[in-house]
Design a protein around this motif. Structure first.
Motif, PDB file in Angstrom:
ATOM      1  N   PHE A 343       1.118  -1.012   0.132  1.00  0.00           N
ATOM      2  CA  PHE A 343       0.035  -0.064  -0.006  1.00  0.00           C
ATOM      3  C   PHE A 343       0.837   1.177   0.060  1.00  0.00           C
ATOM      4  O   PHE A 343       1.839   1.357   0.966  1.00  0.00           O
ATOM      5  CB  PHE A 343      -0.865  -0.033   1.185  1.00  0.00           C
ATOM      6  N   TYR A 344       0.790   1.947  -1.343  1.00  0.00           N
ATOM      7  CA  TYR A 344       1.741   3.240  -1.193  1.00  0.00           C
ATOM      8  C   TYR A 344       3.219   2.848  -1.347  1.00  0.00           C
ATOM      9  O   TYR A 344       4.028   3.361  -0.670  1.00  0.00           O
ATOM     10  CB  TYR A 344       1.248   4.315  -0.304  1.00  0.00           C
ATOM     11  N   LYS A 345       3.333   1.622  -1.778  1.00  0.00           N
ATOM     12  CA  LYS A 345       5.069   1.202  -1.699  1.00  0.00           C
ATOM     13  C   LYS A 345       5.498   1.096  -0.242  1.00  0.00           C
ATOM     14  O   LYS A 345       6.815   0.958  -0.160  1.00  0.00           O
ATOM     15  CB  LYS A 345       5.811   2.141  -2.758  1.00  0.00           C
ATOM     16  N   MET A 346       4.631   1.004   0.413  1.00  0.00           N
ATOM     17  CA  MET A 346       4.963   1.160   2.042  1.00  0.00           C
ATOM     18  C   MET A 346       4.518   0.045   3.127  1.00  0.00           C
ATOM     19  O   MET A 346       5.248  -0.634   3.859  1.00  0.00           O
ATOM     20  CB  MET A 346       4.550   2.393   2.656  1.00  0.00           C
ATOM     21  N   ILE A 347       3.230  -0.439   2.888  1.00  0.00           N
ATOM     22  CA  ILE A 347       2.639  -1.030   3.948  1.00  0.00           C
ATOM     23  C   ILE A 347       2.252  -2.467   3.309  1.00  0.00           C
ATOM     24  O   ILE A 347       1.468  -2.491   2.194  1.00  0.00           O
ATOM     25  CB  ILE A 347       1.519  -0.401   4.589  1.00  0.00           C
ATOM     26  N   LYS A 348       2.597  -3.693   3.915  1.00  0.00           N
ATOM     27  CA  LYS A 348       1.922  -4.944   3.477  1.00  0.00           C
ATOM     28  C   LYS A 348       0.717  -5.274   4.294  1.00  0.00           C
ATOM     29  O   LYS A 348       0.620  -5.365   5.461  1.00  0.00           O
ATOM     30  CB  LYS A 348       2.979  -6.078   4.017  1.00  0.00           C
ATOM     31  N   PRO A 349      -0.291  -5.254   3.581  1.00  0.00           N
ATOM     32  CA  PRO A 349      -1.793  -5.468   4.308  1.00  0.00           C
ATOM     33  C   PRO A 349      -1.610  -6.576   5.111  1.00  0.00           C
ATOM     34  O   PRO A 349      -1.259  -7.873   4.672  1.00  0.00           O
ATOM     35  CB  PRO A 349      -2.591  -5.877   2.871  1.00  0.00           C
ATOM     36  N   GLY A 350      -2.308  -6.515   6.160  1.00  0.00           N
ATOM     37  CA  GLY A 350      -2.333  -7.635   7.205  1.00  0.00           C
ATOM     38  C   GLY A 350      -1.185  -7.615   8.199  1.00  0.00           C
ATOM     39  O   GLY A 350      -1.065  -8.259   9.215  1.00  0.00           O
ATOM     40  N   ILE A 351      -0.107  -6.695   7.724  1.00  0.00           N
ATOM     41  CA  ILE A 351       0.979  -6.632   8.991  1.00  0.00           C
ATOM     42  C   ILE A 351       0.972  -5.023   9.335  1.00  0.00           C
ATOM     43  O   ILE A 351       1.338  -4.298   8.622  1.00  0.00           O
ATOM     44  CB  ILE A 351       2.352  -7.134   8.458  1.00  0.00           C
ATOM     45  N   LYS A 390      -7.710  -3.881   5.565  1.00  0.00           N
ATOM     46  CA  LYS A 390      -7.018  -4.749   4.814  1.00  0.00           C
ATOM     47  C   LYS A 390      -7.591  -5.054   3.505  1.00  0.00           C
ATOM     48  O   LYS A 390      -6.770  -4.800   2.292  1.00  0.00           O
ATOM     49  CB  LYS A 390      -6.818  -6.167   5.443  1.00  0.00           C
ATOM     50  N   GLU A 391      -8.732  -5.142   3.158  1.00  0.00           N
ATOM     51  CA  GLU A 391      -9.511  -5.154   2.075  1.00  0.00           C
ATOM     52  C   GLU A 391      -9.305  -4.065   1.066  1.00  0.00           C
ATOM     53  O   GLU A 391      -9.131  -4.171  -0.081  1.00  0.00           O
ATOM     54  CB  GLU A 391     -11.136  -5.480   2.044  1.00  0.00           C
TER      55      GLU A 391
END
Length: 476
Positions: A343-351, A390-391
């Motif tokens: 997400f925005y090259k920064m955040i892994k959904p779910g972590i 997350k979705e």
């Protein structure tokens, strides 16, 4: 209420702006750096064993576009300075904001593991295991060499190296008086070809292109070219920007095929452009001989797709880099084919406590974007920003990939591509939206500060979660 403690991996241009923001917001952190000083890829002769730049390297983005917004570069800097003043700028930034004492130099990270209860177990190269509530990865993506795959058939009896190893015409391979073939059409290929083609350096320089690319100058009509884009509003549709840029390059620079280069098989803006003020002039003078892609290595000769063969002493691959995270178990997280959905090259959904900073390839400089990401992380960790679901994050990632695939040529080079101005604007918009979400929910801290109270041997559940591994198997 205590704020979560953060581990930051890397003190390059991305890492130092993150810790600056963490410090300003009172967030406890430790920063680990393999080298003996800051700067990452901009530190000439870096002793971290990963970063390497050539002696003649200059920035190809105007200094005003590269500088941190909270700390402008000196006005006496050239428009496009070389690495030395840029490194001095990073040193000044660290000293000005009192960051040096927070960085553990000559101490990289051997292992980063997320425990069953979400805490990060960090094993540094020196010192004991430590625990952190959040992890920021700023290890860079220009250090693990990518070679042609599959390799070209045949064998070459001369010397082969990757552009990552290139320092100057004599180091690590002596190219003086030699016939040199440079493979690639990126910025490194242009710079190395131009340097080796200077009178009295290499005997002959051949530039082999796997595909066509637009080569644009630093200056056009007497003005820094990348400064011209500052005045284009973010809301102008891309196809209009692309058309205007294509006309500008067509009439201001000319057709690539007029210089012997292959005609690009895409429109301008559909691939990362190559910036060089000198290449087209050297081609026009005959100092550099353009060649199509290599087809076979034949001892002292190299065969090309046009049926020609050339004697060669040195072959330099300017073929990019792989995205790697050596401290992660690959079954936990990796980037096959240089792609990792963030997400925005920064955040892994779910972590919710893992952040990547500077993991992007912008049409412009990374530094202001990393600076914005650092501020975003700090707002999140202090309870002033709330992530989407997350979705919703997964949906945003998918939509972004569809958009990027529609626009850019399919290549490992474009898996982390972003447009500087629009990406910066969209990050700020998301930060503002997330701030409103947080206010509605009462500005609660998203991550509890627990790691500070742990020590090795006292925390029984501090081991990698098998369930977490299953959820985070790398993308195929």
């Amino acid at each position: 209420m205590a704020l979560p403690k953060v581990c930051v991996i890397g003190a390059g241009s991305s890492g130092i702006t993150v810790i600056k923001s963490l410090k300003e917001n009172g967030i406890p952190f430790d920063c680990y750096e393999k080298g003996s000083d800051v700067g990452g890829n901009w530190r000439y002769k870096n002793d971290n064993g990963l970063s390497n730049i050539y002696k003649s390297l200059h920035i190809n983005t105007h200094r005003d576009r590269m500088e941190y917004r909270d700390y402008p570069m000196p006005t006496n800097y050239a428009d496009y300075p070389n690495h030395e003043p840029i490194q001095n700028y990073f040193l000044s930034y660290v000293d000005h904001f009192g960051l040096r004492k927070h960085i553990q130099f000559k101490n990289g990270i051997k292992k980063a593991e997320r425990t069953e209860d979400g805490i990060w177990k960090i094993t540094p190269e020196k010192g004991p295991v430590k625990y952190y509530d959040a992890l920021v990865v700023a290890n860079g993506h220009h250090w693990n060499e990518r070679w042609p795959d599959p390799a070209f058939p045949g064998k070459f009896s001369g010397q082969i190296m990757h552009s990552h190893s290139y320092v100057d015409p004599k180091t690590p391979v002596n190219c003086e008086g030699k016939n040199v073939v440079v493979l690639g059409m990126g910025n490194s290929a242009m710079d190395i070809s131009v340097e080796l083609s200077r009178p009295g350096v290499s005997k002959k320089v051949f530039l082999s292109a796997r595909r066509g690319a637009y080569v644009i100058p630093n200056y056009l009509f007497g003005k820094p070219l990348d400064k011209l884009t500052e005045y284009t509003p973010h809301w102008v549709p891309f196809f209009i920007q692309q058309t205007l840029a294509h006309l500008l390059i067509r009439f201001g620079v000319g057709k690539m095929e007029n210089f012997g280069l292959p005609k690009p098989d895409h429109k301008f803006g559909s691939a990362h452009p190559t910036i060089s003020q000198d290449l087209l002039v050297r081609l026009g003078r005959g100092d550099i001989k353009p060649k199509p892609v290599i087809t076979e290595l034949k001892g002292k000769k190299i065969a090309f797709a046009d049926g020609t063969e050339e004697d060669a002493d040195v072959l330099i691959y300017c073929t990019g880099y792989n995205i790697k995270f050596p401290f992660f178990d690959e079954d936990f997280l990796s980037a096959p084919n240089n792609y990792i959905p963030l997400f925005y090259k920064m955040i892994k959904p779910g972590i919710n406590n893992l952040f990547f900073v500077g993991l992007m390839q912008p049409l412009g400089a990374i530094m202001p974007l990393a600076e914005c990401q650092g501020k975003w992380i700090s707002q999140y960790l202090t309870g002033n920003y709330v992530l989407p679901s997350k979705e919703d994050m997964e949906k945003a990632i998918e939509e972004d990939q569809v958009k990027m695939k529609k626009r850019y040529v399919s290549s490992t080079r474009h898996t982390i591509q972003v447009d500087y101005d629009s990406f910066l604007y969209e990050m700020k918009e998301e930060m503002a939206t997330g701030k409103k979400r947080s206010a509605k929910l009462g500005n609660h801290l998203p991550i509890e500060a627990r790691a500070e109270f742990l020590s090795e041997g006292r925390h029984e559940s501090s081991k990698p979660s098998s369930s977490s591994k299953k959820k985070l198997v790398r993308s195929k």
